[in-house]
Motif scaffolding. Sequence first.
Motif, PDB file in Angstrom:
ATOM      1  N   CYS A 178       0.856  -1.200   0.000  1.00  0.00           N
ATOM      2  CA  CYS A 178       0.000   0.000   0.000  1.00  0.00           C
ATOM      3  C   CYS A 178       0.882   1.236   0.000  1.00  0.00           C
ATOM      4  O   CYS A 178       1.777   1.375   0.825  1.00  0.00           O
ATOM      5  CB  CYS A 178      -0.900  -0.009   1.231  1.00  0.00           C
ATOM      6  SG  CYS A 178      -1.847   1.512   1.404  1.00  0.00           S
ATOM      7  N   ASN A 179       0.629   2.130  -0.945  1.00  0.00           N
ATOM      8  CA  ASN A 179       1.416   3.372  -0.968  1.00  0.00           C
ATOM      9  C   ASN A 179       0.564   4.576  -0.575  1.00  0.00           C
ATOM     10  O   ASN A 179       0.905   5.713  -0.891  1.00  0.00           O
ATOM     11  CB  ASN A 179       2.064   3.581  -2.339  1.00  0.00           C
ATOM     12  CG  ASN A 179       1.039   3.642  -3.443  1.00  0.00           C
ATOM     13  OD1 ASN A 179      -0.150   3.759  -3.174  1.00  0.00           O
ATOM     14  ND2 ASN A 179       1.493   3.568  -4.687  1.00  0.00           N
ATOM     15  N   LEU A 180      -0.545   4.284   0.114  1.00  0.00           N
ATOM     16  CA  LEU A 180      -1.428   5.333   0.633  1.00  0.00           C
ATOM     17  C   LEU A 180      -1.940   6.265  -0.466  1.00  0.00           C
ATOM     18  O   LEU A 180      -2.035   7.466  -0.258  1.00  0.00           O
ATOM     19  CB  LEU A 180      -0.718   6.141   1.734  1.00  0.00           C
ATOM     20  CG  LEU A 180      -0.637   5.478   3.104  1.00  0.00           C
ATOM     21  CD1 LEU A 180       0.110   6.384   4.064  1.00  0.00           C
ATOM     22  CD2 LEU A 180      -2.021   5.196   3.661  1.00  0.00           C
ATOM     23  N   CYS A 181      -2.265   5.691  -1.618  1.00  0.00           N
ATOM     24  CA  CYS A 181      -2.804   6.535  -2.695  1.00  0.00           C
ATOM     25  C   CYS A 181      -4.233   6.973  -2.376  1.00  0.00           C
ATOM     26  O   CYS A 181      -4.740   7.933  -2.950  1.00  0.00           O
ATOM     27  CB  CYS A 181      -2.768   5.802  -4.021  1.00  0.00           C
ATOM     28  SG  CYS A 181      -3.983   4.484  -4.143  1.00  0.00           S
ATOM     29  N   ALA A 182      -4.896   6.208  -1.490  1.00  0.00           N
ATOM     30  CA  ALA A 182      -6.252   6.529  -1.010  1.00  0.00           C
ATOM     31  C   ALA A 182      -7.347   6.253  -2.027  1.00  0.00           C
ATOM     32  O   ALA A 182      -8.498   6.636  -1.814  1.00  0.00           O
ATOM     33  CB  ALA A 182      -6.353   7.969  -0.507  1.00  0.00           C
TER      34      ALA A 182
ATOM     35  N   CYS B 248      -8.746   3.429  -2.685  1.00  0.00           N
ATOM     36  CA  CYS B 248      -9.746   2.514  -2.126  1.00  0.00           C
ATOM     37  C   CYS B 248     -10.716   3.271  -1.229  1.00  0.00           C
ATOM     38  O   CYS B 248     -11.907   2.966  -1.181  1.00  0.00           O
ATOM     39  CB  CYS B 248      -9.074   1.363  -1.381  1.00  0.00           C
ATOM     40  SG  CYS B 248      -7.974   1.884  -0.073  1.00  0.00           S
TER      41      CYS B 248
END
Length: 237
Positions: A7-11, A13
């Motif tokens: 997870c690269n915290l792209c947000a 989802c």
Amino acid sequence: MEDSANCNLCANCIKSCPNDAIQVRLRKPTSELWFITKPKIEHSYQAMAIMGIVLIQNITMLEVWTDVLVWIEATTGVASYALIFTVAFVIAVTVPVALLTLASRIAAAGNLEDTAMNFARFGYALIPLDVAAHLAHNLFHLLAEGGSVYTAVVALFGVEARGVNPALLSTGTIQVLQFALLGLGVAGSSYTARRIAHRRYRTSARRRATLIPYAAIIALLGAMNVWMFLLPMAHRM
Ligand code: SF4
């Protein structure tokens, strides 16, 4: 989600879930290492390889590394830096992997899981020490050489700054900060190993038999890093 390693915290989802079911929340430090339900052997291998890379990165920046190169050339006749570095790199990566394999083999005798599963499960526990050792190494560059940022920036404008001390703190203070970081890393790794063992094994005998070999390699790798930070580093400016 089984783990958050990718997870690269792209947000995306969070934004795309129509029920607002996904949230970003704070968690206990290291919890993402001991909540993993399906540990992957390649992740644990990578954690140990990174420890080796941190070690070789430190070794090649020590003042004593120059003496080692001279000794190798005098003893073997090999002067190729590429060859010497490649061999040293392979050894440095192999040693932590071999240590985890040995600890996993000893733990397997006490917790009834096989060596490969122990390796996969407990390699994650070394990640806090990996991070701490890497940060401690680069803390030297930041605090012992950070003043040269000013020299470089003013040079862009044609100003020659003379007599600027590149060290932001004394060597002794930097070492204290490095040891504090390493202490945090050892504590984080020990805590992670303990949580993994407590989540996985019900009896205290199995937990103890599992934790002793891993505590030993955490202590050994922590001590190796402490020893390296005690040796004088060569500046890279
Ligand atoms: S979609 Fe969600 S889980 Fe995937 S990378 Fe982005 S934030 Fe992480």
